[in-house]
Design a protein around this motif. Structure first.
Motif, PDB file in Angstrom:
ATOM      1  N   HIS A   1       0.839  -1.199   0.000  1.00  0.00           N
ATOM      2  CA  HIS A   1       0.000   0.000   0.000  1.00  0.00           C
ATOM      3  C   HIS A   1       0.879   1.256   0.000  1.00  0.00           C
ATOM      4  O   HIS A   1       0.611   2.215  -0.731  1.00  0.00           O
TER       5      HIS A   1
ATOM      6  N   HIS B   1       3.750   7.725   4.008  1.00  0.00           N
ATOM      7  CA  HIS B   1       2.631   8.316   4.758  1.00  0.00           C
ATOM      8  C   HIS B   1       2.184   7.468   5.948  1.00  0.00           C
ATOM      9  O   HIS B   1       1.695   7.996   6.933  1.00  0.00           O
ATOM     10  N   ASP B   2       2.343   6.157   5.867  1.00  0.00           N
ATOM     11  CA  ASP B   2       1.863   5.291   6.947  1.00  0.00           C
ATOM     12  C   ASP B   2       2.984   4.758   7.836  1.00  0.00           C
ATOM     13  O   ASP B   2       2.768   3.782   8.561  1.00  0.00           O
TER      14      ASP B   2
ATOM     15  N   HIS C   1      -2.654  13.039   6.596  1.00  0.00           N
ATOM     16  CA  HIS C   1      -3.380  12.351   5.517  1.00  0.00           C
ATOM     17  C   HIS C   1      -4.729  11.775   5.953  1.00  0.00           C
ATOM     18  O   HIS C   1      -5.474  11.255   5.123  1.00  0.00           O
TER      19      HIS C   1
ATOM     20  N   ASP D   1      -4.545   7.563  -1.064  1.00  0.00           N
ATOM     21  CA  ASP D   1      -4.613   6.597   0.020  1.00  0.00           C
ATOM     22  C   ASP D   1      -5.928   5.812  -0.060  1.00  0.00           C
ATOM     23  O   ASP D   1      -5.943   4.577  -0.050  1.00  0.00           O
TER      24      ASP D   1
HETATM   25 FE   LIG Z   1      -2.566   4.629   4.034  1.00  0.00          FE
END
Ligand SMILES: [Fe+2]
Ligand SMILES: [Fe+2]
Length: 323
Positions: A160, A192-193, A246, A275
């Motif tokens: 992802h 981002h994660d 985000h 996302d």
């Molecule tokens: Fe994500």
């Protein structure tokens, strides 16, 4: 020493990525079965005198799986990026193969980080691989369709992450952003994660309803991610804000702060679109992957308040010819 502990210390590698070599040598192992226990046997080192052994194997081709010690991961990814550079420079290798190889290395880096608790230092590699990917994409003039072809459709936090990075990159390229912005946008998408590395695997993969406490823990990944990236001191503020913001929603009600509209950084608003798009178009144990078309309908009709409407519209327009 027990099997699990021993196995934990070795990581499978792709010996193809050793072809170009690097500065520092390390050992390569193969796995054998020793009375029901895995045993790792040294095959060669990457020293020049052993390099021939590796090259011969590469030429002949092999189904054998190779491993390295986890402490050599940084060296390995250095070799891998060197090899990718050589692949990039080779005009005989089709662009699709190039992007697939870059995807593989990016995935490997993120997988190490998320699944094997490898130090965050490994994330520094992401900058280089994303740069190569951008070069490929610009040369091939690849759009979202090209990216969708190489991305994994099974959801893992690591795939992802790479997918969102690639979607962000494509959005930047197609919207004719500056080189510097595209670089930060794709890097921020990929990272981002990163805050999810602080959350238990069991919770991340839980498919039932989350308790309030679990939900709070999950939500903490945004702030945690911002913290990790700030702490590394090598990423721009734009990249940090993508991780931190985000999950904010354009009309408010998001987390961690509840920012609205333009208070949310532009890159984070872009990241949010990518996302959600990737989350809906990939499969998980408890849900099927939706088609690109169905996903865009849901994003536009049911989740409209979550996104910056102009960005969502641009995304749909840029996706258009590929649908
Ligand atoms: Fe994500
Ligand atoms: Fe997230």
């Amino acid at each position: 020493m027990g099997t699990v502990a021993e196995e934990d210390k070795f990581r499978e590698i792709n010996i193809e990525f050793l072809a170009k070599g690097g500065d520092e040598a390390f050992d390569i192992f193969y796995k054998t079965d020793n009375f029901g226990e895995d045993k790792f046997v040294k095959f060669a080192s990457t020293e020049r005198k052993h390099q021939e052994k590796v090259m011969r194997l590469l030429e002949e081709g092999t189904d054998q799986e190779f491993y390295i010690h986890e402490s050599d991961l940084f060296k390995y990814y250095k070799y891998a990026t060197n090899s990718l550079r050589a692949v990039m420079a080779n005009p005989d290798i089709p662009i699709k193969e190039k992007t697939e190889k870059i995807y593989e290395v990016s995935k490997g880096v993120m997988k190490e980080f998320f699944e094997n608790n490898t130090s965050e230092k490994i994330l520094e590699t992401s900058e280089e691989v994303m740069e190569m990917m951008e070069e490929c994409m610009t040369t091939a003039e690849a759009g979202f369709h090209g990216i969708a072809e190489i991305t994994s459709k099974d959801y893992y936090t690591y795939t992802h992450s790479v997918n969102v990075g690639l979607y962000c990159m494509t959005f930047g390229v197609k919207s004719k952003m500056s080189k510097g912005d595209i670089k930060q946008l794709s890097l921020g998408g990929m990272l981002h994660d990163v805050g999810k590395s602080k959350i238990d695997h069991a919770l991340i993969n839980k498919d039932g309803k989350l308790t309030e406490e679990e939900f709070k823990k999950m939500q903490s990944h945004a702030t945690e991610g911002g913290g990790i990236l700030t702490g590394m001191n090598c990423f721009a503020g734009n990249v940090v804000r993508m991780a931190a913001e985000h999950h904010e929603k354009f009309k408010g009600g998001g987390y961690p702060i509840g920012k609205v509209g333009n208070e949310i950084h532009l890159f984070a608003r872009i990241c949010k679109v990518m996302d959600v798009y990737d989350a809906l178009t990939t499969r998980r144990s408890y849900k099927k992957a939706l088609s690109a078309f169905d996903t865009l309908i849901i994003m536009k009709k049911q989740m409209a308040h979550d996104f910056d409407p102009d960005l969502l519209q641009n995304f749909i327009r840029l996706m258009g010819p590929d649908l």
